[in-house]
Design a protein around this motif. Sequence first.
Motif, PDB file in Angstrom:
ATOM      1  N   GLU A  60       0.831  -1.215   0.000  1.00 55.89           N
ATOM      2  CA  GLU A  60       0.000   0.000   0.000  1.00 55.89           C
ATOM      3  C   GLU A  60       0.860   1.258   0.000  1.00 55.89           C
ATOM      4  O   GLU A  60       0.557   2.229  -0.688  1.00 55.89           O
ATOM      5  N   ILE A  61       1.937   1.241   0.775  1.00 56.81           N
ATOM      6  CA  ILE A  61       2.824   2.402   0.839  1.00 56.81           C
ATOM      7  C   ILE A  61       3.489   2.638  -0.511  1.00 56.81           C
ATOM      8  O   ILE A  61       3.514   3.773  -1.015  1.00 56.81           O
ATOM      9  N   VAL A  62       4.015   1.575  -1.115  1.00 54.44           N
ATOM     10  CA  VAL A  62       4.710   1.704  -2.394  1.00 54.44           C
ATOM     11  C   VAL A  62       3.754   2.157  -3.493  1.00 54.44           C
ATOM     12  O   VAL A  62       4.074   3.020  -4.306  1.00 54.44           O
ATOM     13  N   SER A  63       2.553   1.586  -3.520  1.00 52.26           N
ATOM     14  CA  SER A  63       1.616   1.910  -4.599  1.00 52.26           C
ATOM     15  C   SER A  63       1.024   3.309  -4.466  1.00 52.26           C
ATOM     16  O   SER A  63       0.503   3.846  -5.437  1.00 52.26           O
ATOM     17  N   SER A  64       1.113   3.911  -3.281  1.00 48.61           N
ATOM     18  CA  SER A  64       0.549   5.252  -3.113  1.00 48.61           C
ATOM     19  C   SER A  64       1.345   6.298  -3.883  1.00 48.61           C
ATOM     20  O   SER A  64       0.800   7.308  -4.306  1.00 48.61           O
ATOM     21  N   GLY A  65       2.651   6.087  -4.053  1.00 45.06           N
ATOM     22  CA  GLY A  65       3.485   7.029  -4.794  1.00 45.06           C
ATOM     23  C   GLY A  65       3.842   8.283  -4.022  1.00 45.06           C
ATOM     24  O   GLY A  65       4.475   9.174  -4.570  1.00 45.06           O
ATOM     25  N   ILE A  66       3.452   8.376  -2.780  1.00 43.68           N
ATOM     26  CA  ILE A  66       3.808   9.536  -1.967  1.00 43.68           C
ATOM     27  C   ILE A  66       4.706   9.076  -0.824  1.00 43.68           C
ATOM     28  O   ILE A  66       4.783   7.892  -0.518  1.00 43.68           O
ATOM     29  N   ALA A  67       5.356  10.035  -0.216  1.00 44.91           N
ATOM     30  CA  ALA A  67       6.283   9.698   0.867  1.00 44.91           C
ATOM     31  C   ALA A  67       5.506   9.094   2.040  1.00 44.91           C
ATOM     32  O   ALA A  67       4.473   9.618   2.443  1.00 44.91           O
ATOM     33  N   PRO A  68       5.985   7.978   2.592  1.00 39.72           N
ATOM     34  CA  PRO A  68       5.288   7.366   3.726  1.00 39.72           C
ATOM     35  C   PRO A  68       5.422   8.222   4.981  1.00 39.72           C
ATOM     36  O   PRO A  68       6.361   8.996   5.124  1.00 39.72           O
ATOM     37  N   VAL A  69       4.462   8.066   5.872  1.00 35.50           N
ATOM     38  CA  VAL A  69       4.495   8.785   7.145  1.00 35.50           C
ATOM     39  C   VAL A  69       4.676   7.780   8.271  1.00 35.50           C
ATOM     40  O   VAL A  69       4.323   6.610   8.134  1.00 35.50           O
ATOM     41  N   GLU A  70       5.216   8.254   9.367  1.00 39.52           N
ATOM     42  CA  GLU A  70       5.425   7.374  10.524  1.00 39.52           C
ATOM     43  C   GLU A  70       4.088   7.072  11.183  1.00 39.52           C
ATOM     44  O   GLU A  70       3.253   7.957  11.355  1.00 39.52           O
ATOM     45  N   ILE A  71       3.902   5.822  11.554  1.00 38.16           N
ATOM     46  CA  ILE A  71       2.698   5.381  12.247  1.00 38.16           C
ATOM     47  C   ILE A  71       3.160   4.576  13.453  1.00 38.16           C
ATOM     48  O   ILE A  71       4.053   3.745  13.349  1.00 38.16           O
ATOM     49  N   SER A  72       2.525   4.817  14.588  1.00 40.37           N
ATOM     50  CA  SER A  72       2.931   4.133  15.811  1.00 40.37           C
ATOM     51  C   SER A  72       1.776   3.312  16.372  1.00 40.37           C
ATOM     52  O   SER A  72       0.767   3.874  16.802  1.00 40.37           O
ATOM     53  N   GLU A  73       1.912   2.024  16.344  1.00 41.31           N
ATOM     54  CA  GLU A  73       1.016   1.051  16.945  1.00 41.31           C
ATOM     55  C   GLU A  73      -0.466   1.288  16.630  1.00 41.31           C
ATOM     56  O   GLU A  73      -1.272   1.576  17.498  1.00 41.31           O
ATOM     57  N   GLU A  74      -0.784   1.136  15.370  1.00 43.82           N
ATOM     58  CA  GLU A  74      -2.171   1.178  14.892  1.00 43.82           C
ATOM     59  C   GLU A  74      -2.683  -0.251  14.780  1.00 43.82           C
ATOM     60  O   GLU A  74      -1.935  -1.162  14.425  1.00 43.82           O
ATOM     61  N   THR A  75      -3.964  -0.455  15.056  1.00 40.61           N
ATOM     62  CA  THR A  75      -4.533  -1.798  14.917  1.00 40.61           C
ATOM     63  C   THR A  75      -4.794  -2.095  13.443  1.00 40.61           C
ATOM     64  O   THR A  75      -5.020  -1.185  12.645  1.00 40.61           O
ATOM     65  N   ILE A  76      -4.779  -3.364  13.131  1.00 39.72           N
ATOM     66  CA  ILE A  76      -5.053  -3.814  11.765  1.00 39.72           C
ATOM     67  C   ILE A  76      -6.490  -4.303  11.727  1.00 39.72           C
ATOM     68  O   ILE A  76      -6.832  -5.291  12.374  1.00 39.72           O
ATOM     69  N   GLY A  77      -7.312  -3.617  10.973  1.00 35.64           N
ATOM     70  CA  GLY A  77      -8.704  -4.031  10.830  1.00 35.64           C
ATOM     71  C   GLY A  77      -9.459  -3.965  12.144  1.00 35.64           C
ATOM     72  O   GLY A  77      -9.283  -3.073  12.964  1.00 35.64           O
ATOM     73  N   GLU A  78     -10.312  -4.955  12.351  1.00 35.64           N
ATOM     74  CA  GLU A  78     -11.187  -4.992  13.531  1.00 35.64           C
ATOM     75  C   GLU A  78     -10.550  -5.684  14.733  1.00 35.64           C
ATOM     76  O   GLU A  78     -11.054  -5.585  15.838  1.00 35.64           O
ATOM     77  N   ASP A  79      -9.475  -6.426  14.508  1.00 29.84           N
ATOM     78  CA  ASP A  79      -8.871  -7.229  15.578  1.00 29.84           C
ATOM     79  C   ASP A  79      -7.835  -6.401  16.344  1.00 29.84           C
ATOM     80  O   ASP A  79      -6.785  -6.059  15.799  1.00 29.84           O
ATOM     81  N   PRO A  80      -8.085  -6.082  17.606  1.00 28.57           N
ATOM     82  CA  PRO A  80      -7.114  -5.268  18.361  1.00 28.57           C
ATOM     83  C   PRO A  80      -5.834  -6.016  18.731  1.00 28.57           C
ATOM     84  O   PRO A  80      -4.884  -5.399  19.200  1.00 28.57           O
ATOM     85  N   ALA A  81      -5.800  -7.322  18.515  1.00 28.69           N
ATOM     86  CA  ALA A  81      -4.588  -8.088  18.840  1.00 28.69           C
ATOM     87  C   ALA A  81      -3.484  -7.840  17.822  1.00 28.69           C
ATOM     88  O   ALA A  81      -2.302  -7.956  18.145  1.00 28.69           O
ATOM     89  N   TRP A  82      -3.847  -7.515  16.576  1.00 27.97           N
ATOM     90  CA  TRP A  82      -2.857  -7.254  15.529  1.00 27.97           C
ATOM     91  C   TRP A  82      -2.558  -5.759  15.478  1.00 27.97           C
ATOM     92  O   TRP A  82      -3.452  -4.934  15.329  1.00 27.97           O
ATOM     93  N   VAL A  83      -1.268  -5.422  15.598  1.00 26.88           N
ATOM     94  CA  VAL A  83      -0.833  -4.025  15.650  1.00 26.88           C
ATOM     95  C   VAL A  83       0.329  -3.832  14.681  1.00 26.88           C
ATOM     96  O   VAL A  83       1.149  -4.744  14.497  1.00 26.88           O
ATOM     97  N   TYR A  84       0.383  -2.642  14.034  1.00 27.83           N
ATOM     98  CA  TYR A  84       1.509  -2.360  13.151  1.00 27.83           C
ATOM     99  C   TYR A  84       2.051  -0.958  13.397  1.00 27.83           C
ATOM    100  O   TYR A  84       1.360  -0.087  13.915  1.00 27.83           O
ATOM    101  N   SER A  85       3.315  -0.783  13.018  1.00 26.02           N
ATOM    102  CA  SER A  85       3.990   0.508  13.081  1.00 26.02           C
ATOM    103  C   SER A  85       4.776   0.698  11.804  1.00 26.02           C
ATOM    104  O   SER A  85       5.238  -0.278  11.205  1.00 26.02           O
ATOM    105  N   VAL A  86       4.924   1.945  11.385  1.00 24.77           N
ATOM    106  CA  VAL A  86       5.737   2.277  10.216  1.00 24.77           C
ATOM    107  C   VAL A  86       6.785   3.284  10.658  1.00 24.77           C
ATOM    108  O   VAL A  86       6.458   4.296  11.283  1.00 24.77           O
ATOM    109  N   GLU A  87       8.036   2.984  10.348  1.00 22.58           N
ATOM    110  CA  GLU A  87       9.140   3.885  10.662  1.00 22.58           C
ATOM    111  C   GLU A  87       9.782   4.313   9.347  1.00 22.58           C
ATOM    112  O   GLU A  87      10.053   3.471   8.481  1.00 22.58           O
TER     113      GLU A  87
END
Length: 131
Positions: A60-87
Amino acid sequence: MKNRTFNRAGLSLLEVVISLSLLGAASAALVQLLESARVASVQTVRETEAIIFCESIIGEIVSSGIAPVEISEETIGEDPAWVYSVEVQETDWPTLVQSTVRVFHRNFNDHIDADVSLTRWIYIPATEEGL
């Protein structure tokens, strides 16, 4: 002196106790082995899911064509057990950034049981203003 011959038709109590002890120890070892296999299987499935999530987020980041932004511990979808970060880290080249995505899963004890990181260098085309 007479020679005595004993005819035994069964097992002694000691032989039965020893046999049952060996059977119990073997059964306990087998149960432990099966539990270890189950835990390893669940962990492998979770790590595979984490890899798929990482690849999806990077895609998703690559296909957007814009510079990625930092994200800190966001949940993936509806499940709060899955978390992601972007540095995001700058590189020596102005049109290239290093992006690292980390995905992890927290189990019901709040322990992390799957943790995967994926790093990609992403080309961001220069704009007219940047030239």
